[in-house]
Design an enzyme around this catalytic site. Sequence first.
Site, PDB file in Angstrom:
ATOM      1  NE  ARG A 247      -4.243  -1.518   0.123  1.00 57.18           N
ATOM      2  CZ  ARG A 247      -4.363  -2.588  -0.636  1.00 57.18           C
ATOM      3  NH1 ARG A 247      -3.347  -2.935  -1.439  1.00 57.18           N
ATOM      4  NH2 ARG A 247      -5.461  -3.323  -0.608  1.00 57.18           N
ATOM      5  CD  GLU A 276      -2.965   3.544  -5.686  1.00 55.05           C
ATOM      6  OE1 GLU A 276      -3.960   2.884  -6.092  1.00 55.05           O
ATOM      7  OE2 GLU A 276      -1.969   3.020  -5.157  1.00 55.05           O
ATOM      8  CG  HIS A 295      -2.961  -0.420  -7.098  1.00 56.51           C
ATOM      9  ND1 HIS A 295      -3.393   0.215  -5.956  1.00 56.51           N
ATOM     10  CD2 HIS A 295      -2.913  -1.738  -6.780  1.00 56.51           C
ATOM     11  CE1 HIS A 295      -3.608  -0.671  -4.993  1.00 56.51           C
ATOM     12  NE2 HIS A 295      -3.322  -1.865  -5.480  1.00 56.51           N
TER      13      HIS A 295
END
Length: 334
Positions: A247, A276, A295
């Site tokens: 993370r 994000e 991601h």
Amino acid sequence: MKIISTVALQPAQRSAVLAAAPGADVADRQCRTVEEVSEFVGAGCDALLTFRVPNDLATRAHVKWIQLLSAGADHVLGGPLKSSAIPITTASGIHATPISEYTLASMLAYAHRIHLAIRAQVRREWMRSGAFMAGVDDIRGQTLAIIGYGSIGRETGRLAAAFGMKVLALKRNPSDRVDAGWCPAGLGDPDGKIPARFFGPEDREAILRESDFISVTLPLTDHTRKFIGEREFAAMKPGAYLVNIGRGEVIDERAMAAALTAKKIGGAGLDVFEHEPLEASSPLWDLENVILTPHMSGANRSYMDKACELFAENLKRFVANRPLLNLIDPNLGY
């Protein structure tokens, strides 16, 4: 028994679910928002297979068990479900192969300077200078620190060992080396035999000082937020390469950008970020020593096949009233 999946199931996936719970009523639909999930779940179900969980689910619907399709649970435990009695299990283990391969790919790309070669290709530049060639490394014989020795970290360790790397591991309880979670045969390090040494959270500077490569696979909890900051970057070797697939919030992004800009560390492979999508103004976009992806390290074509394999195993356990795999401890956050 009523089972709801907020992801549309393919025929083989539906068959796997029904084989685990014969006679069950299975309803599936693609839900892209929590509002769609809330509407679809309605009054509730026995088992819910989902990425998204509405905050009011525990009070509005009768659900006996939630199987997440993600390895992380921070998006669920940040709300009222943290104190709910509903058991929640994660999909930890299904991402081990793609993410560990991504991690090794990022390390190899950096060591062999492929990221620089691709930039040169875009410029149509034949970059074969002595200085460039002298910067290429092997990863064999180098030391990898795995910060967070869960299912992904263990498979990363197995692959790194196959490449001839020395593996060090950091985990919350370094004396507890067995992996009790979902682990398909042949993957990972279920008995914790690969690392040369284990370290605890308080020893993170020590493990970083010894390591040429660092893989961060931590979940986001109250204890791991900004786990790596200025002090930790100062402890790293000047040529160290860090990969974060856990993370974004477990690393102090400002401190990392400063360390990368000043070349206090060699580089970073980043798949997750504090915010994000990553802001267009972030300096990370332009740094030559950064390999950056949006991601997607866990993406793979067989994602739902693996998820349904785990779900089916947990369904069998749920029906037989046996302990579920990957059960979240709300106090730990994973």
